[in-house]
Design an enzyme around this catalytic site. Sequence first.
Site, PDB file in Angstrom:
ATOM      1  N   GLY A 129       0.834  -1.188   0.000  1.00 18.04           N
ATOM      2  CA  GLY A 129       0.000   0.000   0.000  1.00 18.04           C
ATOM      3  C   GLY A 129       0.866   1.234   0.000  1.00 18.04           C
ATOM      4  O   GLY A 129       2.094   1.163  -0.141  1.00 18.04           O
ATOM      5  N   ASP A 157      -6.893   6.657   9.971  1.00 15.48           N
ATOM      6  CA  ASP A 157      -7.065   6.125   8.617  1.00 15.48           C
ATOM      7  C   ASP A 157      -7.945   4.870   8.653  1.00 15.48           C
ATOM      8  O   ASP A 157      -7.666   3.885   7.984  1.00 15.48           O
ATOM      9  CB  ASP A 157      -5.711   5.818   7.986  1.00 15.48           C
ATOM     10  CG  ASP A 157      -5.830   5.549   6.476  1.00 15.48           C
ATOM     11  OD1 ASP A 157      -6.780   6.069   5.860  1.00 15.48           O
ATOM     12  OD2 ASP A 157      -4.986   4.820   5.925  1.00 15.48           O
ATOM     13  N   VAL A 161       3.910  -5.433   3.135  1.00 15.14           N
ATOM     14  CA  VAL A 161       3.762  -6.389   4.232  1.00 15.14           C
ATOM     15  C   VAL A 161       4.171  -7.772   3.725  1.00 15.14           C
ATOM     16  O   VAL A 161       3.738  -8.197   2.647  1.00 15.14           O
ATOM     17  CB  VAL A 161       2.312  -6.425   4.766  1.00 15.14           C
ATOM     18  CG1 VAL A 161       2.213  -7.382   5.959  1.00 15.14           C
ATOM     19  CG2 VAL A 161       1.860  -5.025   5.178  1.00 15.14           C
ATOM     20  N   LYS A 199       5.772  -5.529   8.436  1.00 14.44           N
ATOM     21  CA  LYS A 199       5.502  -4.382   7.581  1.00 14.44           C
ATOM     22  C   LYS A 199       6.749  -3.529   7.461  1.00 14.44           C
ATOM     23  O   LYS A 199       7.310  -3.083   8.478  1.00 14.44           O
ATOM     24  CB  LYS A 199       4.344  -3.553   8.136  1.00 14.44           C
ATOM     25  CG  LYS A 199       3.962  -2.393   7.227  1.00 14.44           C
ATOM     26  CD  LYS A 199       2.607  -1.816   7.604  1.00 14.44           C
ATOM     27  CE  LYS A 199       2.151  -0.816   6.560  1.00 14.44           C
ATOM     28  NZ  LYS A 199       0.811  -0.309   6.837  1.00 14.44           N
TER      29      LYS A 199
END
Length: 879
Positions: free
Chosen positions: A37, A147, A42, A57
């Site tokens: 992302g 988020d 990840v 991550k």
Amino acid sequence: MSIVVREWHLGRPRQPYDLTAGSMVGRYRIEGPLGAGAMGVVYRAFDPVVARHVALKLIHVDSFTDSDVVLREAQAMGQVNHPAVVRIYDAGVTDAHVYVAMELVDGETLRASLADRSRSPRQWYALFARIAEGLATAHDAGVVHRDFKPENVLVGRDGSAQVTDFGLARVSAGPVESQLPALGTQAAGTPAYMAPEQLTGGRVDAKSDQYSFAVTFYEALTGSRPFLAASVDALAIAMKRRDVIDWTNVAGGARVILARALAYDPDARFPSMHDMARELRRLAAPRRWPWLVVVVASLGAGIGVLVAVRPSAAADPCAVAGDPADAAWTATQRADLQRTYAAANLPYAVHVGRTAERTLDEYASKLRAGYVAACRATHVQHTQSPELLDRRAQCLDRATTLFAATAALLQNADAKVILNTTGALARLVDVRACADTMTLADQVQVPADPGLRDRVLSIRRQLAEAGNAMITTRYDAGIALASTATAAAREVGYRPLEAEALFVLGTLQYAVRSAESARGTLESATLAAVAGRSRLMEATIRERLGQVLGLTLRDMEGGQRQIDLGLALLETMQGTKSITIQLYSTQGAMMSARGDHEGALALHRRSLALLLDDDRTLEAQVEQLIGDELVDLHRATEAIPFLERSASVARELVGGEHPTFAGLLESTADAYQDSDLPKSIELMTQAHAIYVKVLPAESSKFAVHEANLGGLLVKAGRFDDALPYLRRALATVQRTMAAQHPAQAMVLLLLGEALQKQLQLDEALLHTERAETMLVELLGPEHRDVAKARAQRGALLGAVKRPDEATPILELALATYRAERMPPVETAQVQFDLAKVLWDPGRKGARNLSRVIELLDQAEQGLGRGSGAVVDWRRERNL
């Protein structure tokens, strides 16, 4: 959790993240990628120190400051311990990467789960209650997610849910300033889930997470976000407008929660996620009737005994039984409806809104009383078994589902819905049918499995939304939704629900004039209703099938058979008054179409006797039907009181500027035209003033009205006044209607008559000939309207001195007038016109003097006091 911090110099180039299996990041061995992302990548990795697999991550950072923030966030999240939050095990910095080692969840993101529309609303409530508890725990630790969105929630294969990726979180003792740049008109991605204050660069705290959570929750329930926009600026504007949210697929209880959490002002939201989680848990809990089961320890033997305890009189066991009705129509919705109707640029909107508000209030009271009465019959009066209580509750739930959908539709009404508000309210079912325990006991019971029950409720919500298409006229969308619901109902295997779904689908097919499809669907619906022993539903289906067969497919015998079966089903049932009247109405329409106006009138009078003043709206509709039949029977004087009462009720319900009221003024004007022509013109002019305000000048309905007004003016001899209305009407119907539409033919006839009186005979004959040709093609040569056109054309041919052409046309017309037993005055005029062309001096061959005298005698008798023109004509010719 260990934290290792090292210097990260400004300007250091970003390291590659496409690691291969076997690569090492600190002590973690990479096994393969899991996802990527904007924040990083990840990997699935193995920690040899504690021998466990983790989600590792690798985060994009550009400076020491960024890496320090990431590590501090990870440290804060490492202190959060909740099943609904992904655990943070470790974080650190290597020569190449900043990493966070997290719990490895075997599942998928919530985004993928949203595509699964088989979850029931209650299952979604339970899932989001757990997620809300996880967020609340993070907030307690001082961490704001910032988020929250479907991609940042992981759903395990066991159905558990865990919040992850607090990548934009900040350690905070209080509100945190947003670091977002000015957004301008950038495309909305994550911003679609941001709270207004975050979107516009304001202060961000736990209540901002609450808003983002609510957007995601709404999307789970409906399949779409509450605010849709092409840009962030447009999104920010939409957030301020509460009326853009579509609540159709959101049940009352969830709607209350979402409306609060989506408040534009953060202070108007829940005080904390704990409060929202508590409301969601309450919503997710299965409904239980108020029996208490407690464990009592036996003092003598210490044995636990289950004892059913009935609450004391002080604690009313049925106090909350009516809550579903209250949840379906809330104070917030009432206020929204008031604002929606007040803001509409329609002269009748406020009046109709008040009627809607009053009707919804009254219906909610009836629903609440129904729930309470059902509860009391079992738990207070002990006259009803728990099984019958459950059946009554299911019946009331079905009524409540339709009520909630109707309330939501009106709450966010557009112009089309406001116009059809009374039609929307007419769909509400009679709550009294849910007290008919004999009928309910016979019907196949709803599945006992809670999951299947939730699916039944969900499908009924879909059907209620599909039914809204009858009001919004979005028929294609309604048919698609009803088809999906039908397939789902068949999967459930609950035949009464299948019958309901097929009924909605068949009704929508009928609305788009697909009569054969509707017939097949409704016949399948009757089979499902019979199999489910759902007698009220079966009677409702048979009424609609009677319409399709008798009124559209012209199978009068088949249509009547459906009506008879429907009435037979209702003979021993309660709460069936409205459907009984609908059956009578359809049967009456079939009789009227066959010319049996006396039979139709008798049925409508029977309907009126059933009402006993308990439903003024329905009473007004029936009185209009009675008035119309009396006019068709040429008993206009008797019709006038019925039509005037109907118009009076309509004015009370929808106001004096609504098209429905104008239509009733037209009907009343029609009834007055023979007894009081000035009064008729006055009423028609009042209707015209309303239509000018509320109908587009180019609409076919407005054109037909202008033609009717023009026709009355012609009858009054005001030809100069009539012609502008008739010419406008003709131009409009030619643009808006099919080339062979009966309304176009009737306008042509009226215009021809007006032009004839103005001695513009050639143009009049042209229009009349066109009208006759149309009507013959549409209705067949023997129809009474064709006879009227022929009579007018024959008179015109006589006026332009073409008697040999006029004679056979008038003979044909007169034969139909006599066969159809048309009004004596109209028949007399044809007899007079025929006598004149037979006597015409330009006629070839010998005159049939005896026939002329016979026709004149008949004309004088039929015209009565109006026979002066005939007498004068005879005197001039010594006849």
